[in-house]
Scaffold this motif. Sequence first.
Motif, PDB file in Angstrom:
ATOM      1  N   ASP A  17      34.591  45.169  36.437  1.00 30.49           N
ATOM      2  CA  ASP A  17      33.788  44.112  35.472  1.00 30.49           C
ATOM      3  C   ASP A  17      34.205  44.439  34.037  1.00 30.49           C
ATOM      4  O   ASP A  17      34.302  45.501  33.650  1.00 30.49           O
ATOM      5  CB  ASP A  17      32.503  44.396  35.805  1.00 30.49           C
ATOM      6  CG  ASP A  17      32.059  43.735  37.237  1.00 30.49           C
ATOM      7  OD1 ASP A  17      32.538  42.951  37.746  1.00 30.49           O
ATOM      8  OD2 ASP A  17      30.810  44.039  37.569  1.00 30.49           O
ATOM      9  N   GLY A  18      34.525  43.281  33.351  1.00 33.19           N
ATOM     10  CA  GLY A  18      34.934  43.393  32.062  1.00 33.19           C
ATOM     11  C   GLY A  18      36.200  43.696  31.736  1.00 33.19           C
ATOM     12  O   GLY A  18      36.555  43.765  30.276  1.00 33.19           O
ATOM     13  N   GLY A  19      36.931  44.290  32.692  1.00 35.58           N
ATOM     14  CA  GLY A  19      38.277  44.510  32.630  1.00 35.58           C
ATOM     15  C   GLY A  19      39.506  43.631  32.169  1.00 35.58           C
ATOM     16  O   GLY A  19      39.075  42.321  31.956  1.00 35.58           O
TER      17      GLY A  19
ATOM     18  N   ARG B 243      43.885  38.182  26.365  1.00 38.24           N
ATOM     19  CA  ARG B 243      43.149  39.205  26.832  1.00 38.24           C
ATOM     20  C   ARG B 243      43.751  40.579  26.245  1.00 38.24           C
ATOM     21  O   ARG B 243      43.045  41.587  26.033  1.00 38.24           O
ATOM     22  CB  ARG B 243      42.839  39.481  28.184  1.00 38.24           C
ATOM     23  CG  ARG B 243      42.209  40.596  28.848  1.00 38.24           C
ATOM     24  CD  ARG B 243      40.936  40.448  28.028  1.00 38.24           C
ATOM     25  NE  ARG B 243      39.975  41.472  28.691  1.00 38.24           N
ATOM     26  CZ  ARG B 243      40.004  42.504  28.292  1.00 38.24           C
ATOM     27  NH1 ARG B 243      40.478  42.903  27.183  1.00 38.24           N
ATOM     28  NH2 ARG B 243      39.060  43.512  28.583  1.00 38.24           N
TER      29      ARG B 243
ATOM     30  N   SER C 269      37.195  35.736  38.962  1.00 38.22           N
ATOM     31  CA  SER C 269      36.240  36.397  38.186  1.00 38.22           C
ATOM     32  C   SER C 269      36.923  36.986  36.991  1.00 38.22           C
ATOM     33  O   SER C 269      38.221  36.958  37.065  1.00 38.22           O
ATOM     34  CB  SER C 269      35.151  37.288  38.892  1.00 38.22           C
ATOM     35  OG  SER C 269      35.677  38.299  39.329  1.00 38.22           O
ATOM     36  N   ASP C 270      36.472  37.917  36.365  1.00 37.97           N
ATOM     37  CA  ASP C 270      37.144  38.613  35.223  1.00 37.97           C
ATOM     38  C   ASP C 270      37.781  39.875  36.134  1.00 37.97           C
ATOM     39  O   ASP C 270      38.800  40.840  35.592  1.00 37.97           O
ATOM     40  CB  ASP C 270      36.575  39.264  34.413  1.00 37.97           C
ATOM     41  CG  ASP C 270      35.221  40.177  34.463  1.00 37.97           C
ATOM     42  OD1 ASP C 270      35.065  40.373  35.877  1.00 37.97           O
ATOM     43  OD2 ASP C 270      34.400  40.421  33.736  1.00 37.97           O
ATOM     44  N   ARG C 271      37.680  40.029  37.378  1.00 40.10           N
ATOM     45  CA  ARG C 271      38.450  41.002  38.286  1.00 40.10           C
ATOM     46  C   ARG C 271      39.476  40.308  39.360  1.00 40.10           C
ATOM     47  O   ARG C 271      40.281  41.035  39.621  1.00 40.10           O
ATOM     48  CB  ARG C 271      37.305  41.670  39.473  1.00 40.10           C
ATOM     49  CG  ARG C 271      36.280  42.602  38.750  1.00 40.10           C
ATOM     50  CD  ARG C 271      35.255  43.262  39.709  1.00 40.10           C
ATOM     51  NE  ARG C 271      35.025  42.541  40.755  1.00 40.10           N
ATOM     52  CZ  ARG C 271      33.669  41.494  40.782  1.00 40.10           C
ATOM     53  NH1 ARG C 271      33.180  41.679  39.690  1.00 40.10           N
ATOM     54  NH2 ARG C 271      33.851  41.028  41.908  1.00 40.10           N
TER      55      ARG C 271
ATOM     56  N   SER D 193      40.409  46.601  39.890  1.00 48.48           N
ATOM     57  CA  SER D 193      39.844  46.263  38.712  1.00 48.48           C
ATOM     58  C   SER D 193      38.416  46.263  38.505  1.00 48.48           C
ATOM     59  O   SER D 193      37.868  46.549  39.630  1.00 48.48           O
ATOM     60  CB  SER D 193      40.153  44.700  38.329  1.00 48.48           C
ATOM     61  OG  SER D 193      39.892  43.892  39.381  1.00 48.48           O
TER      62      SER D 193
END
Length: 356
Positions: A190-192, A105, A253-255, A188
């Motif tokens: 979304d998308g981070g 990432r 999730s992405d968070r 955090s």
Amino acid sequence: MSLTKDYTLNIEKINTSRIGQVDFKNLVFGTTFTDHMFECDYKNGAWQNPTIRPYGPLSIYPSSKVLHYGQAVFEGMKAYKDEKGSIFLFRPLENLKRINISSKRLAIPEFPEELFFEALETLLKMDKAWAQTGVGNSLYIRPFVIANENCVSASPSNEYKFMIIISPVSAYYSGELKVVIAEQYSRSADGGVGFAKAAGNYAAQFYPTNLAKEKGFQQVIWTDSNSHKYLEEAGTMNVFFRINDTLITAPTSDRILDGVTRKSVIALAERDGIKVDVRKLTVTELVEAAKDGSLKEIFGSGTAAVISFVNGFSYKNTLYNLPKIENSYAKRFKKELMDIQYNLAADPFEWRHKVV
């Protein structure tokens, strides 16, 4: 991922161990380190020169990219010594997978599995004497990667250093925690990079956590960045809520970090016939459960702390204290986990990894 085709793990041993200078009964978490460390450099498109050498300072350029653009990820894992003197790791492959997910990432090259385990196991065998027996004692293992190219251009580094350092530790948190639910700050977005163990994630938490400590709380329960309606993590841990006899935790999730201890708690609960809901939980639902008495427990899970007990939370300047209960899920899971980790019970999940 790439690696030089042929490599030899170089070993430089210390002349005299520092272990005699250590008071193992009064350890401060993460401040004492064993005699040796591992390092490996990524240059010219390959990992190379893997070396175990005496623990000591590094020399880097002030223009090293990690200092300017934060390209750094890390892991946290532990080794345990049983009463017979054997050393075990707990689900180490999960940690390697996660540091490589984190690395990807942040545009950092992934690290090879074979070399990771060879280096880690060799390091643990060399510094085995630093591991103390007894439940609560362990070796905290910190693998990490930093970008160390001598350049300040705003682009991914072409050079990296992968390292492993080891610290003898006892229990991370003592006692129970009071926490405050975040209404303004977020861990955090979304998308981070919330799902990655990126160094900057933790730096961003320090200020709001300090604000909480000024008000008498030890940690923050983070909420989603979009609405602050949903409960996500607690401090640097995943978080579980027990409402009646159901265990609730946020979906990854992405968070949200895919915690190794989190996954292990869920597996133990399902084995023990405890209902687990992996779903979004609203702050409103939590407050209502606290008011009507159906909220029985809140606890955090993580490598360093294993399980941390929460005895109260604050939201909108109102403090909600949790009841004292005898059949605590948190205490149950902590004992079951630690019995497996310290080789005190059967390991039906095959989570233990024997080193020596």
